[in-house]
Scaffold this motif. Structure first.
Motif, short mmCIF file in Angstrom:
data_model
loop_
_atom_site.label_atom_id
_atom_site.label_comp_id
_atom_site.label_asym_id
_atom_site.label_seq_id
_atom_site.Cartn_x
_atom_site.Cartn_y
_atom_site.Cartn_z
N SER A 5 0.83 -1.22 0.00
CA SER A 5 0.00 0.00 0.00
C SER A 5 0.85 1.26 0.00
O SER A 5 0.53 2.24 -0.70
CB SER A 5 -0.92 0.00 1.22
OG SER A 5 -1.83 -1.07 1.14
N LEU A 6 1.93 1.25 0.75
CA LEU A 6 2.84 2.41 0.75
C LEU A 6 3.50 2.59 -0.62
O LEU A 6 3.66 3.72 -1.10
CB LEU A 6 3.89 2.26 1.83
CG LEU A 6 3.38 2.40 3.26
CD1 LEU A 6 4.48 2.05 4.25
CD2 LEU A 6 2.84 3.79 3.51
N TRP A 7 3.87 1.49 -1.25
CA TRP A 7 4.46 1.56 -2.58
C TRP A 7 3.45 2.15 -3.58
O TRP A 7 3.81 3.01 -4.40
CB TRP A 7 4.90 0.15 -3.01
CG TRP A 7 5.37 0.07 -4.42
CD1 TRP A 7 6.57 0.46 -4.93
CD2 TRP A 7 4.63 -0.45 -5.52
NE1 TRP A 7 6.62 0.21 -6.28
CE2 TRP A 7 5.44 -0.35 -6.67
CE3 TRP A 7 3.35 -1.01 -5.65
CZ2 TRP A 7 5.02 -0.78 -7.92
CZ3 TRP A 7 2.93 -1.44 -6.90
CH2 TRP A 7 3.77 -1.31 -8.01
N ARG A 8 2.20 1.70 -3.50
CA ARG A 8 1.17 2.23 -4.40
C ARG A 8 0.95 3.72 -4.16
O ARG A 8 0.79 4.50 -5.11
CB ARG A 8 -0.16 1.49 -4.20
CG ARG A 8 -0.17 0.14 -4.87
CD ARG A 8 -1.52 -0.47 -4.87
NE ARG A 8 -2.48 0.51 -5.36
CZ ARG A 8 -3.78 0.31 -5.46
NH1 ARG A 8 -4.29 -0.82 -5.07
NH2 ARG A 8 -4.57 1.24 -5.92
N GLU A 9 0.92 4.13 -2.90
CA GLU A 9 0.74 5.55 -2.58
C GLU A 9 1.92 6.37 -3.11
O GLU A 9 1.74 7.44 -3.69
CB GLU A 9 0.59 5.73 -1.07
CG GLU A 9 0.37 7.15 -0.63
CD GLU A 9 -0.96 7.74 -1.07
OE1 GLU A 9 -1.09 8.98 -1.05
OE2 GLU A 9 -1.89 6.97 -1.43
N LYS A 45 1.44 11.95 -10.14
CA LYS A 45 0.45 13.04 -10.05
C LYS A 45 -0.98 12.57 -9.80
O LYS A 45 -1.92 13.25 -10.18
CB LYS A 45 0.48 13.90 -11.33
CG LYS A 45 1.83 14.39 -11.74
CD LYS A 45 2.30 15.51 -10.86
CE LYS A 45 3.54 16.15 -11.47
NZ LYS A 45 4.69 16.11 -10.66
N ASN A 46 -1.15 11.41 -9.17
CA ASN A 46 -2.49 10.98 -8.79
C ASN A 46 -2.86 11.67 -7.47
O ASN A 46 -1.99 12.09 -6.72
CB ASN A 46 -2.54 9.45 -8.59
CG ASN A 46 -2.38 8.72 -9.91
OD1 ASN A 46 -2.58 9.28 -10.97
ND2 ASN A 46 -2.02 7.47 -9.83
N PRO A 47 -4.15 11.79 -7.19
CA PRO A 47 -4.55 12.44 -5.93
C PRO A 47 -4.01 11.68 -4.72
O PRO A 47 -3.97 10.46 -4.72
CB PRO A 47 -6.08 12.40 -5.96
CG PRO A 47 -6.47 11.87 -7.27
CD PRO A 47 -5.28 11.36 -7.98
N TRP A 48 -3.64 12.42 -3.68
CA TRP A 48 -3.11 11.82 -2.47
C TRP A 48 -4.25 11.28 -1.63
O TRP A 48 -5.34 11.82 -1.60
CB TRP A 48 -2.34 12.85 -1.66
CG TRP A 48 -1.11 13.37 -2.32
CD1 TRP A 48 -0.77 13.26 -3.64
CD2 TRP A 48 -0.07 14.10 -1.70
NE1 TRP A 48 0.43 13.87 -3.87
CE2 TRP A 48 0.88 14.40 -2.68
CE3 TRP A 48 0.15 14.53 -0.41
CZ2 TRP A 48 2.04 15.10 -2.41
CZ3 TRP A 48 1.31 15.23 -0.14
CH2 TRP A 48 2.24 15.51 -1.13
N ASN A 49 -3.98 10.20 -0.91
CA ASN A 49 -4.95 9.66 0.03
C ASN A 49 -4.62 10.18 1.43
O ASN A 49 -3.45 10.30 1.79
CB ASN A 49 -4.90 8.14 0.04
CG ASN A 49 -5.41 7.55 -1.25
OD1 ASN A 49 -6.42 7.98 -1.78
ND2 ASN A 49 -4.72 6.57 -1.77
N SER A 50 -5.65 10.44 2.20
CA SER A 50 -5.44 10.87 3.58
C SER A 50 -5.00 9.67 4.42
O SER A 50 -5.21 8.52 4.01
CB SER A 50 -6.73 11.45 4.15
OG SER A 50 -7.67 10.42 4.35
N PRO A 51 -4.40 9.91 5.56
CA PRO A 51 -4.03 8.80 6.43
C PRO A 51 -5.24 7.92 6.80
O PRO A 51 -5.12 6.70 6.86
CB PRO A 51 -3.45 9.47 7.67
CG PRO A 51 -2.92 10.77 7.16
CD PRO A 51 -3.87 11.18 6.07
N ALA A 52 -6.38 8.53 7.00
CA ALA A 52 -7.59 7.75 7.32
C ALA A 52 -7.98 6.85 6.16
O ALA A 52 -8.40 5.70 6.36
CB ALA A 52 -8.73 8.69 7.66
#
Length: 76
Positions: free
Chosen positions: A27-31, A38-45
């Motif tokens: 998941s960290l690699w995908r983020e 330049k994909n939208p960032w995901n929040s920690p939640a």
């Protein structure tokens, strides 16, 4: 927390720990790749929710001879 620090884990705890570790790294690699491209960032939640959902889906898809194994992992 005691399970993480213990050197003597049972099979269920070791499997769950390994699964959570693998899914976290993926998941960290995908983020990271999403941010790099330049994909939208995901929040920690959102990341935590995604990790939880992925782990639960993976556990529910495990098909082993021991039918109780799946239930044990879901309870932890």
């Amino acid at each position: 927390m005691n399970t993480l620090l213990s050197h003597h884990r049972n099979k269920d705890d070791s499997c769950l720990l390994w699964l959570a570790f693998q899914i976290s790294i993926y998941s960290l690699w995908r983020e990271h790749n999403g941010r790099k491209h330049k994909n939208p960032w995901n929040s920690p939640a959102q990341l935590v929710s995604s990790l939880d959902r992925t782990i639960r889906n993976r556990i529910s898809s495990i098909r082993l001879r021991n039918h109780g194994f799946n239930n044990l992992l879901m309870q932890k």
